[in-house]
Design a protein around this motif. Structure first.
Motif, PDB file in Angstrom:
ATOM      1  N   THR A  41       0.826  -1.211   0.000  1.00  0.00           N
ATOM      2  CA  THR A  41       0.000   0.000   0.000  1.00  0.00           C
ATOM      3  C   THR A  41       0.859   1.259   0.000  1.00  0.00           C
ATOM      4  N   LEU A  42       1.891   1.270   0.844  1.00  0.00           N
ATOM      5  CA  LEU A  42       2.771   2.435   0.893  1.00  0.00           C
ATOM      6  C   LEU A  42       3.547   2.612  -0.410  1.00  0.00           C
ATOM      7  N   ASN A  43       3.965   1.504  -1.003  1.00  0.00           N
ATOM      8  CA  ASN A  43       4.731   1.582  -2.249  1.00  0.00           C
ATOM      9  C   ASN A  43       3.869   1.975  -3.438  1.00  0.00           C
ATOM     10  N   PHE A  44       2.547   1.800  -3.316  1.00  0.00           N
ATOM     11  CA  PHE A  44       1.670   2.161  -4.427  1.00  0.00           C
ATOM     12  C   PHE A  44       1.746   3.658  -4.696  1.00  0.00           C
ATOM     13  N   GLY A  45       1.649   4.454  -3.631  1.00  0.00           N
ATOM     14  CA  GLY A  45       1.771   5.894  -3.808  1.00  0.00           C
ATOM     15  C   GLY A  45       3.141   6.288  -4.324  1.00  0.00           C
ATOM     16  N   LEU A  46       4.167   5.606  -3.824  1.00  0.00           N
ATOM     17  CA  LEU A  46       5.528   5.896  -4.284  1.00  0.00           C
ATOM     18  C   LEU A  46       5.701   5.527  -5.755  1.00  0.00           C
ATOM     19  N   ALA A  47       5.087   4.423  -6.182  1.00  0.00           N
ATOM     20  CA  ALA A  47       5.180   4.017  -7.584  1.00  0.00           C
ATOM     21  C   ALA A  47       4.517   5.044  -8.499  1.00  0.00           C
ATOM     22  N   ILE A  48       3.378   5.573  -8.087  1.00  0.00           N
ATOM     23  CA  ILE A  48       2.675   6.554  -8.907  1.00  0.00           C
ATOM     24  C   ILE A  48       3.505   7.819  -9.069  1.00  0.00           C
ATOM     25  N   ILE A  49       4.107   8.266  -7.975  1.00  0.00           N
ATOM     26  CA  ILE A  49       4.886   9.508  -8.070  1.00  0.00           C
ATOM     27  C   ILE A  49       6.197   9.279  -8.807  1.00  0.00           C
ATOM     28  N   ASP A  50       6.788   8.089  -8.697  1.00  0.00           N
ATOM     29  CA  ASP A  50       8.021   7.801  -9.436  1.00  0.00           C
ATOM     30  C   ASP A  50       7.738   7.642 -10.934  1.00  0.00           C
ATOM     31  N   LEU A  51       6.609   7.043 -11.281  1.00  0.00           N
ATOM     32  CA  LEU A  51       6.230   6.954 -12.695  1.00  0.00           C
ATOM     33  C   LEU A  51       6.042   8.348 -13.279  1.00  0.00           C
ATOM     34  N   ALA A  52       5.411   9.228 -12.494  1.00  0.00           N
ATOM     35  CA  ALA A  52       5.237  10.604 -12.952  1.00  0.00           C
ATOM     36  C   ALA A  52       6.582  11.315 -13.064  1.00  0.00           C
ATOM     37  N   ALA A  53       7.490  11.031 -12.133  1.00  0.00           N
ATOM     38  CA  ALA A  53       8.807  11.672 -12.170  1.00  0.00           C
ATOM     39  C   ALA A  53       9.590  11.247 -13.406  1.00  0.00           C
ATOM     40  N   LEU A  54       9.535   9.964 -13.754  1.00  0.00           N
ATOM     41  CA  LEU A  54      10.246   9.488 -14.945  1.00  0.00           C
ATOM     42  C   LEU A  54       9.650  10.105 -16.208  1.00  0.00           C
ATOM     43  N   SER A  55       8.331  10.220 -16.264  1.00  0.00           N
ATOM     44  CA  SER A  55       7.699  10.873 -17.415  1.00  0.00           C
ATOM     45  C   SER A  55       8.054  12.352 -17.449  1.00  0.00           C
ATOM     46  N   PHE A  56       8.129  12.981 -16.291  1.00  0.00           N
ATOM     47  CA  PHE A  56       8.494  14.395 -16.202  1.00  0.00           C
ATOM     48  C   PHE A  56       9.893  14.628 -16.765  1.00  0.00           C
ATOM     49  N   LEU A  57      10.793  13.663 -16.517  1.00  0.00           N
ATOM     50  CA  LEU A  57      12.177  13.789 -16.983  1.00  0.00           C
ATOM     51  C   LEU A  57      12.365  13.295 -18.417  1.00  0.00           C
ATOM     52  N   GLY A  58      11.290  12.802 -19.031  1.00  0.00           N
ATOM     53  CA  GLY A  58      11.368  12.361 -20.421  1.00  0.00           C
ATOM     54  C   GLY A  58      11.714  10.904 -20.611  1.00  0.00           C
ATOM     55  N   PHE A  59      11.590  10.087 -19.551  1.00  0.00           N
ATOM     56  CA  PHE A  59      11.931   8.675 -19.646  1.00  0.00           C
ATOM     57  C   PHE A  59      10.724   7.766 -19.450  1.00  0.00           C
ATOM     58  N   GLY A  60       9.531   8.298 -19.611  1.00  0.00           N
ATOM     59  CA  GLY A  60       8.342   7.492 -19.404  1.00  0.00           C
ATOM     60  C   GLY A  60       7.395   7.573 -20.581  1.00  0.00           C
ATOM     61  N   ALA A  61       6.312   8.312 -20.401  1.00  0.00           N
ATOM     62  CA  ALA A  61       5.281   8.406 -21.429  1.00  0.00           C
ATOM     63  C   ALA A  61       5.797   9.131 -22.669  1.00  0.00           C
ATOM     64  N   SER A  62       5.316   8.692 -23.817  1.00  0.00           N
ATOM     65  CA  SER A  62       5.678   9.337 -25.078  1.00  0.00           C
ATOM     66  C   SER A  62       4.841  10.592 -25.284  1.00  0.00           C
ATOM     67  N   ALA A  63       5.254  11.426 -26.223  1.00  0.00           N
ATOM     68  CA  ALA A  63       4.576  12.703 -26.467  1.00  0.00           C
ATOM     69  C   ALA A  63       3.100  12.495 -26.794  1.00  0.00           C
ATOM     70  N   GLY A  64       2.249  13.312 -26.200  1.00  0.00           N
ATOM     71  CA  GLY A  64       0.813  13.240 -26.436  1.00  0.00           C
ATOM     72  C   GLY A  64       0.072  12.358 -25.458  1.00  0.00           C
ATOM     73  N   THR A  65       0.768  11.490 -24.752  1.00  0.00           N
ATOM     74  CA  THR A  65       0.126  10.593 -23.798  1.00  0.00           C
ATOM     75  C   THR A  65      -0.413  11.394 -22.614  1.00  0.00           C
ATOM     76  N   PRO A  66      -1.652  11.148 -22.191  1.00  0.00           N
ATOM     77  CA  PRO A  66      -2.215  11.890 -21.051  1.00  0.00           C
ATOM     78  C   PRO A  66      -1.694  11.378 -19.718  1.00  0.00           C
ATOM     79  N   SER A  67      -0.404  11.518 -19.511  1.00  0.00           N
ATOM     80  CA  SER A  67       0.231  11.120 -18.254  1.00  0.00           C
ATOM     81  C   SER A  67       0.422  12.356 -17.380  1.00  0.00           C
TER      82      SER A  67
END
Length: 309
Positions: free
Chosen positions: A228-254
């Motif tokens: 449960t605790l890691n779920f919130g951490l996973a969501i914010i880390d996924l957002a951080a990787l997308s923020f830095l350009g290593f996650g979602a591709s352009a146009g993706t609603p992330s």
């Protein structure tokens, strides 16, 4: 007495029995008395409803492509566009709502995969000990020696860009696995000290049966809290990787990608809504999981706080 009366009586008895069992459960009674945990649960349920609604009603292709010439460009929040529009004239409300689906989906996969790997490695290390324990746990220690986001950035670069958010999921799964392995190993070592484990082995139970039937069920409490605790951490880390350009591709609603576009193109020009609404949803979702996780940890065992942290 009629059949319908009997059925109503049986249903009422079953309902009362369920309520009585909930009241008699120390975990549930403690959790339900924790207002912060209930607030976290309410936030999570609300985000799940938004995510499922967006997935079922919104067309991903439509909300991802440019709407220049159709919608006003960079429109401020209004009744027609409650969250405003972005630089491609796309309404932000459906994009932020669909971002909830991405957060829940990829967060679930990340936490689920890391839980399975970490639990398996932790139990095997505790049960067999010696060389097996040393090899597994020293490998986990090496992974834990690196800052989580830095290690994720190093790992995500290994996977091809075409995988999009899935490469971030793979990287974070490897990053989170050691945390589960350490927590589960400690809990499994405590369980293995009980006499009934020795009795089960003496009766001829195989190793897989001992691990699955006896050790794993008694380790579910720390596993549940850590997940449960890691779920919130996973969501914010996924957002951080997308923020830095290593996650979602352009146009993706992330959420992470929308935050990146908002910070780089919106804040300096006064277009605050590009980053405000995705950031708000991201913060609320992470807050919900953290509140629920803390409440579950306190309800299961206050002494577990040291083991999980």
């Amino acid at each position: 007495m009629s059949t319908e009366t009997l059925r109503d009586g049986e249903a009422e008895t079953a309902s009362r029995g369920l309520v009585d069992r909930i009241r008699a459960s120390p975990f549930l009674s403690q959790l339900l008395s924790n207002r912060l945990a209930l607030a976290g649960l309410a936030i999570i349920i609300a985000m799940l409803v938004i995510a499922v609604y967006a997935r079922l009603t919104l067309d991903l292709e439509v909300i991802s492509r440019s709407q220049l010439g159709t919608n006003p460009n960079r429109a401020a929040p209004s009744l027609e566009y409650p969250f405003g529009t972005d630089g491609q004239a796309r309404a932000l409300l459906p994009r932020v709502a669909y971002g909830a689906w991405y957060a829940m989906l990829f967060g679930t996969v990340t936490v689920g995969a890391s839980t399975v790997l970490g639990v398996g490695l932790g139990i095997v290390a505790a049960y067999y000990g010696d060389i097996t324990d040393n090899v597994i746990m020293r490998t986990m220690d090496v992974l834990l020696a690196f800052p989580s986001l830095l290690l994720a950035l190093a790992l995500v670069s290994i996977f091809p860009d075409e995988l999009g958010l899935w490469r971030a999921v793979a990287a974070l799964t490897l990053v989170y696995t050691p945390r589960f392995a350490r927590v589960v190993r400690g809990a499994a070592l405590t369980v293995l000290e009980n006499e009934y484990i020795d009795a089960t082995v003496a009766l001829g139970a195989t190793d897989p049966r001992v691990l699955v039937k006896h050790v794993l069920p008694n380790c579910l409490a720390p596993i549940t809290v850590q997940s449960t605790l890691n779920f919130g951490l996973a969501i914010i880390d996924l957002a951080a990787l997308s923020f830095l350009g290593f996650g979602a591709s352009a146009g993706t609603p992330s959420w992470g990608l929308m935050l990146s576009n908002g910070v780089s193109q919106g804040l300096l020009t006064g277009v605050w809504w590009w980053s405000f609404f995705p950031g708000l949803f991201l913060a609320l979702t992470v807050l919900g999981f953290n509140l629920l996780g803390d409440g579950m940890r306190d309800a299961l065992d206050p002494r577990m706080r040291e083991a999980v942290d």
